[in-house]
Design a protein around this motif. Sequence first.
Motif, PDB file in Angstrom:
ATOM      1  N   ASP A 192      45.367  29.036  36.560  1.00  0.00           N
ATOM      2  CA  ASP A 192      44.139  29.759  36.960  1.00  0.00           C
ATOM      3  C   ASP A 192      44.423  30.997  37.809  1.00  0.00           C
ATOM      4  O   ASP A 192      43.527  31.833  38.009  1.00  0.00           O
ATOM      5  N   LEU A 193      45.634  31.072  38.348  1.00  0.00           N
ATOM      6  CA  LEU A 193      45.923  32.039  39.414  1.00  0.00           C
ATOM      7  C   LEU A 193      45.528  33.491  39.071  1.00  0.00           C
ATOM      8  O   LEU A 193      44.756  34.105  39.840  1.00  0.00           O
ATOM      9  N   PRO A 194      45.974  34.050  37.943  1.00  0.00           N
ATOM     10  CA  PRO A 194      45.620  35.460  37.685  1.00  0.00           C
ATOM     11  C   PRO A 194      44.111  35.676  37.565  1.00  0.00           C
ATOM     12  O   PRO A 194      43.585  36.686  38.059  1.00  0.00           O
ATOM     13  N   GLU A 195      43.437  34.719  36.942  1.00  0.00           N
ATOM     14  CA  GLU A 195      41.996  34.881  36.740  1.00  0.00           C
ATOM     15  C   GLU A 195      41.235  34.793  38.069  1.00  0.00           C
ATOM     16  O   GLU A 195      40.244  35.509  38.287  1.00  0.00           O
ATOM     17  N   VAL A 196      41.704  33.909  38.964  1.00  0.00           N
ATOM     18  CA  VAL A 196      41.061  33.799  40.283  1.00  0.00           C
ATOM     19  C   VAL A 196      41.244  35.099  41.058  1.00  0.00           C
ATOM     20  O   VAL A 196      40.308  35.592  41.708  1.00  0.00           O
ATOM     21  N   VAL A 197      42.450  35.678  40.984  1.00  0.00           N
ATOM     22  CA  VAL A 197      42.685  36.958  41.674  1.00  0.00           C
ATOM     23  C   VAL A 197      41.760  38.034  41.102  1.00  0.00           C
ATOM     24  O   VAL A 197      41.106  38.771  41.857  1.00  0.00           O
ATOM     25  N   ASP A 198      41.665  38.118  39.787  1.00  0.00           N
ATOM     26  CA  ASP A 198      40.784  39.104  39.152  1.00  0.00           C
ATOM     27  C   ASP A 198      39.344  38.932  39.620  1.00  0.00           C
ATOM     28  O   ASP A 198      38.666  39.888  40.020  1.00  0.00           O
TER      29      ASP A 198
END
Lengths: 401, 83
Positions: A192-198
């Motif tokens: 999930d990490l990149p999507e949460v940052v976005d």
Amino acid sequence: MISVSKLLCDLDAESDGLRYDAAAESSEEQITEDKQQRPVVVWNLTKQCNLYCSHCYAAADTETAPGELSTAEGKALLDDLADFGIPVVLFSGGEPMVRDDLEELIAYADDNGIRPVLSTNGTLITAERAAAMKDAGLKYAGISVDGLPERNDEFRGEEGAFDAAVRGIENSLDAGLKTGLRYTITEANAPDLPEVVDLLHDVGLDRFCFYHLDYGGRGADISNLDLSPADTRTAVRTVCDLTREYHAQGKEIETLLVGNYADAGFLVEYAREELGDQQADHIYRYLEANGGDPTGERIADVDYQGNVHMTQFWQGYSLGNVRDRSFGDIWSDDTNPLLAGLRDRDDRLTGRCASCQYRSICRGGSRLRALSAGGPFDPDPKCYLTEAEREPERTGDASAD
Amino acid sequence: MTADRTRVTDEPRSATGREWEVFVRADADAPLKHVGSVTAGTADTAHEHASSLFDWVARSIWVCPADETQRYTTGGVDGGRSA
């Protein structure tokens, strides 16, 4: 705490002096001009929390627990910390916002020259409380989100926790508070990490702290959810790549890694591969100034009952209690062999750490996880560097043979 | 000198188990030294926990229940509330 954005993208931050002894080179106003001599103190104000997260290092509960330091005791503690020269106090919990004297304690810390910052699940940050904390002198709010909505809510034991945290982030930003994300990476939420940052960058966040799982409190119960070495490499590489991609697009996000100083060695290796030897050597020097794993040196914890610990995650062992001895006296007591040993640990580290080329910038990694594997000077079982990275000469010799 | 000391409040020291004061002796003729406390359900578990921390330096280890240990101090933040 390692600033990926500083090391890979030269993004200046207010903690450059504190963390890397690099205040003079930074364009940002500094927390301190000098490298920190005293620890940042995490103060778990309460054990009570409105959520029940599966990875909580403080094993927080929905009910209050007996023995909390009172407001008067808390102020006496802050006096003590100020006298000792503590630069930053991180109000944590449990959920610190369940205490109705939080703003009073923030103001007291600020008035005494200690930088007050907050670690919270964000769900209780209304517009009013955000403004009150800002007025009291709060300098930063770190808000925990651990995955996309469904995953985060499952982790945190409450449906709607993600949306409530985002509302808290918005309220905090609207009040003018510097605000950042805290994200503990596990096997469950790493994708999930990149999507949460976005998603949260769109909300307005520009500071993202990624925590490796440490084995304190309920964190020890879910160590089976910790990332494998290969998956840890992938997650850390994702943070590095993502940071550089954002900066290449002119979006100056600040990204940090916390809780596994194998990251230091990995970052040097990453830089050598992606940015060249000169930048890798430059990064190594910053990490050398940073000093590796901070246990018993640059981080301290006072729990809600006044027990003093060597990190916030390591609450099963206490150095002493501030109800009967000052924090400064407890922290300065080098007659404690464990405290003294950990501060002078380089030649005590055993196993693969003893011959690792990154020993001086890592210093063995998490001492709490090391303990779970054997003893206080054993290797961190979650070191994910390869043998070739740790000992290139030896593996080079072996391949030559 | 006792007039300057206050008894530290009897507030609990842990919510997850009993707290045990730990003392170690490094050598046969060395003094017994207080080195902090550990949280554990029983004395044997406390000893096991303390051993993992201090085996490298301790010849003997004592563990004493913190709730049976009265502390009298000239410092600390509670101001002797229960004195």
